[in-house]
Design a protein around this motif. Structure first.
Motif, PDB file in Angstrom:
ATOM      1  N   ILE A 146      34.628  -4.881 -33.648  1.00 27.33           N
ATOM      2  CA  ILE A 146      35.608  -5.818 -34.187  1.00 27.33           C
ATOM      3  C   ILE A 146      34.854  -7.050 -34.671  1.00 27.33           C
ATOM      4  N   GLY A 147      35.265  -7.590 -35.812  1.00 26.32           N
ATOM      5  CA  GLY A 147      34.536  -8.754 -36.307  1.00 26.32           C
ATOM      6  C   GLY A 147      35.036  -9.251 -37.650  1.00 26.32           C
ATOM      7  N   HIS A 148      34.113  -9.770 -38.417  1.00 28.64           N
ATOM      8  CA  HIS A 148      34.403 -10.495 -39.653  1.00 28.64           C
ATOM      9  C   HIS A 148      33.457 -10.016 -40.747  1.00 28.64           C
ATOM     10  N   VAL A 149      33.945  -9.988 -41.983  1.00 29.32           N
ATOM     11  CA  VAL A 149      33.128  -9.619 -43.132  1.00 29.32           C
ATOM     12  C   VAL A 149      33.278 -10.675 -44.218  1.00 29.32           C
ATOM     13  N   LEU A 150      32.147 -11.113 -44.750  1.00 30.73           N
ATOM     14  CA  LEU A 150      32.117 -11.980 -45.927  1.00 30.73           C
ATOM     15  C   LEU A 150      31.700 -11.128 -47.119  1.00 30.73           C
ATOM     16  N   GLN A 151      32.448 -11.232 -48.228  1.00 38.68           N
ATOM     17  CA  GLN A 151      32.174 -10.443 -49.416  1.00 38.68           C
ATOM     18  C   GLN A 151      31.798 -11.333 -50.602  1.00 38.68           C
ATOM     19  N   TYR A 152      30.796 -10.877 -51.368  1.00 37.78           N
ATOM     20  CA  TYR A 152      30.538 -11.436 -52.691  1.00 37.78           C
ATOM     21  C   TYR A 152      30.955 -10.386 -53.707  1.00 37.78           C
ATOM     22  N   ASN A 153      31.842 -10.740 -54.624  1.00 39.81           N
ATOM     23  CA  ASN A 153      32.466  -9.790 -55.535  1.00 39.81           C
ATOM     24  C   ASN A 153      31.903  -9.928 -56.944  1.00 39.81           C
ATOM     25  N   GLY A 154      31.263  -8.868 -57.414  1.00 43.15           N
ATOM     26  CA  GLY A 154      30.794  -8.801 -58.794  1.00 43.15           C
ATOM     27  C   GLY A 154      31.667  -7.818 -59.542  1.00 43.15           C
TER      28      GLY A 154
END
Length: 246
Positions: free
Chosen positions: A160-168
């Motif tokens: 269980i946790g967190h995700v940071l996304q960079y979107n191209g």
């Protein structure tokens, strides 16, 4: 896409770069770089226990579109729709064990192809727009290790946790009279996952399978996908093979 809407209540936020996202990046740098001393040597005991994994598989997700036309003035039930093809993903992870738990981070890449279609004579929009969605992701999860009697690192790990996304995101093709839109370069949200590692290889490495779910904040906005609507966001599910170095 409807398949991860059960996480939406945890992650429905405005399109902002949250301070917690900085923690993900900082922790990634510290954990991945922590096994090397200033002189480039591998440090001792504690750092030898850090495990490294490679994973790859298939996925479906990316931009989550609005599926409720009741909230769009004048739009019929088929005024707007979205479709997502199966995509591919790959990643590299490092995990620091903490007794029955471990803290895991790394860098993942995911590719999806998505299509949005409009057929709305009332609002004078019709046609389609196809996207290529490239996403780089920094996960940070707490893993619970289960069934450790014959598997010291756990036969199964719950995450269980967190995700940071960079979107191209790029437009592959479009046609018709389409609404203007905006995109967010960053998104983030909650993730859940399971890793099953039953196989130990002759070289000391381990292999298994993984699955992960994610639901986060909004990437794509237009007339049919507005910030105040409930459904628009970002999401994915992934499934694949994981290889843990010895």
């Amino acid at each position: 896409m409807k398949y991860i809407e059960n996480l939406s209540s945890l992650t429905k936020t405005k399109k902002t770069f949250q301070p917690f996202s900085l923690i993900v990046i900082v922790f990634t740098v510290l954990l991945l770089g922590g096994c090397v001393s200033p002189h480039g040597a591998v440090e001792s005991k504690k750092q030898k226990h850090i495990t490294y994994r490679l994973q790859a598989g298939i996925n479906k997700g990316g931009m989550t579109e609005n599926t409720s036309m009741e909230v769009v003035p004048g739009a019929g039930p088929d005024a707007f729709s979205g479709a997502t093809r199966m995509g591919v993903n790959a990643g590299a992870r490092a995990a620091l064990p903490l007794n029955r738990f471990s803290v895991e981070t790394g860098l993942d890449y995911m590719l999806n192809f998505q299509s949005f279609t409009w057929s709305d004579p009332v609002n004078n929009f019709s046609g389609s727009r196809d996207f290529a969605v490239n996403q780089f992701m920094w996960p940070l999860t707490l893993n619970l290790h289960l069934f450790r009697k014959n598997h010291p690192e756990g036969l199964i790990q719950l995450k269980i946790g967190h995700v940071l996304q960079y979107n191209g995101i790029s437009i592959r093709k479009e046609n018709g009279n389409l609404p203007d839109f905006s995109l967010s370069k960053f998104s983030n949200g909650a993730t859940l996952g399971i890793t099953y590692m039953p196989f130990k290889l002759g070289n000391g490495a381990r292999m298994g399978i993984f699955t992960e779910l994610y639901r986060g904040n909004q990437i794509y906005e237009d007339h049919y996908n507005q910030v105040e609507f409930e459904t628009p966001g970002s999401s994915f599910y992934k499934f694949g093979i994981v290889y843990q170095l010895r």
